[in-house]
Design a protein around this motif. Structure first.
Motif, PDB file in Angstrom:
ATOM      1  N   HIS A 177     -33.996  81.107  40.595  1.00 39.78           N
ATOM      2  CA  HIS A 177     -33.056  81.277  41.705  1.00 39.78           C
ATOM      3  C   HIS A 177     -32.287  79.977  41.896  1.00 39.78           C
ATOM      4  N   TYR A 178     -30.969  80.009  41.661  1.00 39.39           N
ATOM      5  CA  TYR A 178     -30.132  78.822  41.783  1.00 39.39           C
ATOM      6  C   TYR A 178     -29.531  78.727  43.189  1.00 39.39           C
ATOM      7  N   SER A 179     -29.358  77.498  43.645  1.00 33.19           N
ATOM      8  CA  SER A 179     -28.714  77.268  44.934  1.00 33.19           C
ATOM      9  C   SER A 179     -27.195  77.256  44.744  1.00 33.19           C
ATOM     10  N   PRO A 180     -26.424  77.372  45.839  1.00 34.08           N
ATOM     11  CA  PRO A 180     -24.950  77.326  45.710  1.00 34.08           C
ATOM     12  C   PRO A 180     -24.437  76.027  45.111  1.00 34.08           C
ATOM     13  N   ARG A 181     -25.198  74.931  45.194  1.00 35.83           N
ATOM     14  CA  ARG A 181     -24.726  73.650  44.649  1.00 35.83           C
ATOM     15  C   ARG A 181     -25.303  73.362  43.260  1.00 35.83           C
ATOM     16  N   HIS A 182     -25.747  74.403  42.592  1.00 34.99           N
ATOM     17  CA  HIS A 182     -26.359  74.235  41.275  1.00 34.99           C
ATOM     18  C   HIS A 182     -25.350  73.700  40.259  1.00 34.99           C
ATOM     19  N   VAL A 183     -25.775  72.735  39.454  1.00 35.94           N
ATOM     20  CA  VAL A 183     -24.963  72.206  38.348  1.00 35.94           C
ATOM     21  C   VAL A 183     -25.150  73.127  37.150  1.00 35.94           C
ATOM     22  N   PHE A 184     -24.072  73.768  36.719  1.00 39.35           N
ATOM     23  CA  PHE A 184     -24.225  74.867  35.760  1.00 39.35           C
ATOM     24  C   PHE A 184     -24.788  74.412  34.421  1.00 39.35           C
ATOM     25  N   GLN A 185     -24.597  73.114  34.055  1.00 35.26           N
ATOM     26  CA  GLN A 185     -25.135  72.655  32.773  1.00 35.26           C
ATOM     27  C   GLN A 185     -26.660  72.659  32.751  1.00 35.26           C
ATOM     28  N   GLN A 186     -27.293  72.653  33.898  1.00 42.56           N
ATOM     29  CA  GLN A 186     -28.748  72.579  33.964  1.00 42.56           C
ATOM     30  C   GLN A 186     -29.327  73.994  34.023  1.00 42.56           C
ATOM     31  N   GLU A 187     -29.325  74.654  32.866  1.00 46.08           N
ATOM     32  CA  GLU A 187     -29.792  76.034  32.762  1.00 46.08           C
ATOM     33  C   GLU A 187     -31.308  76.069  32.569  1.00 46.08           C
ATOM     34  N   TRP A 188     -31.956  77.049  33.205  1.00 43.54           N
ATOM     35  CA  TRP A 188     -33.414  77.168  33.151  1.00 43.54           C
ATOM     36  C   TRP A 188     -33.899  78.466  32.512  1.00 43.54           C
ATOM     37  N   VAL A 189     -33.015  79.398  32.274  1.00 44.64           N
ATOM     38  CA  VAL A 189     -33.436  80.685  31.704  1.00 44.64           C
ATOM     39  C   VAL A 189     -33.421  80.571  30.184  1.00 44.64           C
TER      40      VAL A 189
END
Length: 561
Positions: free
Chosen positions: A495-507
């Motif tokens: 679950h990503y927050s609204p301020r998530h940095v898109f380069q930091q993917e976890w899936v």
């Protein structure tokens, strides 16, 4: 206060001073003797970066994958170790969408098979994919010397090999990540080293050795499997060489060409079969299909850390440097193509230690020579060709790594012949430049070998082009440890927050998603998540919020606040 590490640095500095003023003549004579022993020197240069990097393991352990390119290449390796080229699509693949991975028509990486083959080989022989990276880097340093032996005297070739060790060895990004560089660079060495040996035989009017022709084809084959797009420029560089040397009319060229084609053919067939298995078409590359499905990147937006006011830890510095070191923005002040090329000039520093900039200046004064003209033309072909892509990473230019070294060595040769008022000062100037290269490496390697956590953050900002991981608990290792201590099979919704940095993917998942103990999935909301929960009824459901510091794991669905 002085401690053991400072004394080591002091002793190294003293050794360099002694070398500069007292030992150069004797050392040069010794180097000349050993440089002629090609096989022995290749073995030494192969082992040197490996031994130097393994010595750093107490403070710099086996690197963790951080960037989406790395996870995608590791997916290729895991797929190959399952004895297949592609994985069947998952029936609920919408939960597993991630960067640089196809979900339809197969669940596969978008990348060519070459880097994955190398990582799979590493896992096969040691259980650790990084073993393949280490071996490829050793091969690169060894083959740089072998390639240079075909163009410059043995002593200068050995110097180039040593420069390769300190430039592309233990502290280099290619040694400390999984997204490639060393394999394609080693392939380039094979191609360029065999070109000169073939041309020499044709010039003497004798058939070339079969192994040189096979080496040419083998180098092209490896590079095709690792970097198919840039292989076009590699073939163009080979054509340029024979054009400059005027060897195309040789009656032995056809025979060598057939042998090279025989070595290249298996790679072509493997690439076509891989395309067929992944995309359903022999002629459609996985990356091309990905661009059709997901779009083509035009610019790279670099997002700042979530808390920019905080000083970066060494591990954060490694992550951000490894992601963004080579990228550059598009500009509107000039036509886009020229603007990108103008900005990217700075990125070519990756291939040169700062003292060698002087040698590059000297190289420009040798452009009347056919060899230097070909070197410049080859580098121009790769610079213009890779500029067609919207951003630049060093491994796009990996094939010409040895050509960059050749330019530096030719420049050092030119400097060494310099005379001022009948005084042979050039050799001293070239010696000082080489000394500074080794001194720079010795300084940073010594600091990492005897690393102190208190001093390192203040020094990291000056280590601009070295990238190496640290023995620091990262957010990924923190989560991995918590999941490892959680028994049973797990389904982890990210679950990503609204301020998530898109380069930091976890899936990220391996080749056999359903067979893994831990499955990562995108949080698509409570209602849609139920579909995947029903698909995995025996798994314990957890929710991961990676944007917290530290990341949060819970059994309750998080809010969107």
């Amino acid at each position: 206060m002085f401690n053991a590490a400072d004394w080591v640095e002091f002793c190294l500095a003293a050794l360099f001073v002694c070398f500069a003023f007292f030992w150069q003549p004797a050392l040069r004579a010794r180097i000349g003797i050993f440089a002629e022993r090609t096989r022995m020197m290749m073995l030494v240069l192969f082992a040197a970066p490996i031994v130097l990097r393994l010595a750093l393991l107490p403070h710099h352990p086996v690197p963790e994958p951080n960037v989406y390119d790395e996870f995608s290449h590791l997916l290729v390796a895991d797929t190959l170790l399952h004895l297949r080229l592609a994985n069947p699509p998952h029936p609920l693949h919408k939960f597993f969408e991630t960067f640089f991975v196809l979900q339809e028509p197969t669940y596969s990486s978008i990348y060519p098979i070459g880097q994955g083959l190398m990582l799979a080989f590493g896992r096969l022989i040691s259980g650790v994919a990084w073993t393949g990276v280490v071996l490829a880097t050793g091969a690169l340093c060894s083959l740089c010397y072998w390639m240079l032996r075909a163009y410059v005297p043995a002593r200068w070739a050995l110097l180039g090999g040593a420069l390769a060790v300190i430039q592309f060895g233990p502290l280099n990004l290619w040694m400390n990540c999984y997204w490639g560089g060393s394999l394609a660079a080693a392939a380039g060495c094979l191609v360029f080293g065999s070109l000169a040996r073939l041309a020499e035989a044709w010039q003497r009017g004798v058939p070339a050795r079969r192994r040189d022709a096979f080496t040419l084809g083998g180098g092209l084959a490896i590079h095709l499997l690792a970097r198919p797009f840039e292989s076009l420029f590699l073939v163009a560089a080979a054509g340029l060489y024979f054009t400059v040397e005027r060897q195309l009319k040789s009656r032995f060229a056809l025979q060598s060409g057939k042998l090279a084609a025989a070595a290249l053919a298996p790679a072509v067939l493997l690439m076509l079969w891989h395309n067929k298995q992944v995309t359903g078409s022999f002629t459609t590359l996985p990356e091309v299909l990905s661009q059709y499905q997901y779009g083509v990147p035009t610019t790279l937006t670099i997002q700042a850390p979530a808390r920019p006011h905080r000083a970066l830890t060494p591990q954060q510095a490694f992550e951000y440097k490894s992601q963004f070191l080579m990228h550059g923005p598009d500009h509107d002040s000039l036509p886009r193509f020229l603007s990108r090329l103008q900005y990217r000039v700075r990125n070519y520093r990756f291939f040169f230690l700062p003292p060698l900039y002087v040698a590059l200046g000297a190289f420009l004064f040798t452009l009347r020579r056919k060899l230097s003209l070909w070197v410049a033309a080859t580098l121009a072909v790769f610079a213009l060709g890779t500029n067609l892509f919207p951003y630049l990473l060093a491994h796009y230019l990996a094939a010409v790594t040895s050509v960059f070294l050749l330019a530096a060595v030719i420049g050092l040769q030119k400097l060494s012949a310099l005379r001022i008022r009948e005084l042979a000062v050039g050799a001293e100037i070239a010696g000082v430049l080489v000394l500074l290269c080794f001194a720079q490496f010795a300084l940073w390697y010594g600091l990492h070998l005897f690393e102190q956590d208190t001093a390192l953050p203040s020094l990291m900002r000056y280590e601009t082009w070295d990238v190496i991981n640290h023995r620091i608990e990262t957010r990924r290792s923190f989560v991995a440890k918590k999941l490892e201590n959680t028994p049973g099979k797990l389904l982890v919704f990210v679950h990503y927050s609204p301020r998530h940095v898109f380069q930091q993917e976890w899936v990220w998942n391996r080749a056999d998603i359903d067979g893994e103990r831990i499955v990562y999935a995108r949080d698509l909301g409570m209602s849609e998540n139920q579909e995947l929960i029903k698909y995995y009824p025996a798994r314990k459901v957890l929710y991961l919020e990676p944007d917290f510091d530290p990341p949060q794991l819970s059994t309750a669905h998080p809010s969107d606040d």
